[in-house]
Design a protein around this motif. Sequence first.
Motif, short mmCIF file in Angstrom:
data_model
loop_
_atom_site.label_atom_id
_atom_site.label_comp_id
_atom_site.label_asym_id
_atom_site.label_seq_id
_atom_site.Cartn_x
_atom_site.Cartn_y
_atom_site.Cartn_z
N ALA A 17 0.83 -1.21 0.00
CA ALA A 17 0.00 0.00 0.00
C ALA A 17 0.86 1.26 0.00
CB ALA A 17 -0.92 0.01 1.22
N SER A 18 0.32 2.33 -0.56
CA SER A 18 0.94 3.65 -0.50
C SER A 18 -0.07 4.60 0.14
CB SER A 18 1.32 4.13 -1.90
OG SER A 18 0.19 4.14 -2.75
N ARG B 70 -4.39 5.00 4.24
CA ARG B 70 -3.02 5.01 4.76
C ARG B 70 -2.50 6.44 4.71
NH1 ARG B 70 2.46 4.52 3.37
NH2 ARG B 70 3.60 2.80 4.34
N VAL C 286 -12.70 0.38 1.80
CA VAL C 286 -11.40 0.93 1.45
C VAL C 286 -10.44 0.77 2.61
CG1 VAL C 286 -12.43 2.64 -0.12
CG2 VAL C 286 -11.92 3.28 2.25
N SER D 239 -10.14 -9.88 -0.55
CA SER D 239 -10.05 -8.91 -1.64
C SER D 239 -8.87 -9.18 -2.57
CB SER D 239 -9.94 -7.49 -1.07
OG SER D 239 -8.68 -7.27 -0.46
N ARG D 240 -7.91 -9.98 -2.11
CA ARG D 240 -6.75 -10.35 -2.94
C ARG D 240 -7.00 -11.62 -3.75
NH1 ARG D 240 -2.71 -7.70 0.26
NH2 ARG D 240 -3.82 -5.92 1.16
N THR E 96 -7.08 3.09 -0.82
CA THR E 96 -7.00 1.87 -1.63
C THR E 96 -8.35 1.17 -1.60
OG1 THR E 96 -4.65 1.56 -1.09
CG2 THR E 96 -5.85 -0.35 -1.94
N ARG E 97 -9.00 1.09 -2.74
CA ARG E 97 -10.29 0.42 -2.82
C ARG E 97 -10.06 -1.09 -2.90
NH1 ARG E 97 -13.91 4.19 -2.88
NH2 ARG E 97 -13.38 6.27 -3.66
N LEU E 98 -10.82 -1.83 -2.13
CA LEU E 98 -10.61 -3.28 -2.03
C LEU E 98 -11.36 -4.06 -3.09
CD1 LEU E 98 -10.69 -3.73 1.86
CD2 LEU E 98 -8.71 -3.50 0.34
#
Length: 294
Positions: free
Chosen positions: A12-13, A28, A25, A142-143, A17-19
């Motif tokens: 992540a940055s 971060r 979301v 989500s992955r 970040t949408r899952l």
Amino acid sequence: MEAARDLALSGASDGVTRLGLGEAVVLRQSHPTDIEGTLYRPLLCLILQGAKDVSAGAISVRCPAGHAIIVSHDLPVSSRITHASEDAPYVAFVLPIDLGLLRGFFDLVPDVPDGAEDERALTCHPAEPGLLDAVARFIALSRDPAAAPLLGPILLQEIHARLLLSAQGAILRRFLHREDPSRQVAQAIASIRASIDEPLSVSALAERTGMSRSSFHAHFKAVTGLTPGQYQKDIRLLEARRLIAEGKASISAVAFDVGYESPAHFSRDYSRKFGYSPREERTGRRNVLEDEVT
């Protein structure tokens, strides 16, 4: 919690970040932030690392890692990330609450006594282990693009069910009951938001919700931390900020669009709310943050 945090941090940055599962979301941020005014819709915000402060009028919560924020009504808030660094960024899982899904559980939820203090639309308490585990599995899912469409809706149901059953889910349980004052306040909020450019009539709102004026005023402030007038002003200013960011109308036109009769009065209220004038906003001297993000 470590499992959920590690999954959220993976690759992540800074930013949102949408899952890819509903509207969930991960947020971060590597640095503390200034106080920002924004609109919270009904949501779960699970702090996985770092900390933030959130307030709505007279309601104020301090939320460290491992705590869950629940918001049950549309609420104008001021928030600030207080603990974040490059080595240990602020990380939060945010999931909009589906009130329709909650209502589907009505007949299954045990009758739990809820005190008057549970009227508040903004709460923060330590997250229970079952909720942390469900969120970790949701982020992991989500992955997995093959399994997500099948299992995602099931996990969303589980997270909502765990919120209802949790100690801090009292406001959500109250919200399921048609005659509960928190439901009536939600109706009044919908009316205010649908007509922000019109003069506010507390008497009319009270009559519409079936309460006396004094009872309505007391319940509205207990739930939102704001009087109806303060709530309308905050909603007007947040909508004005959005319109100014779009850049399609003059400052005066924006003032009239959100219900102000005097652009000068609008400018003073705007400066008090956000710390800078509408003109400074328009000319780019401030960065405008997204209105619906925690």
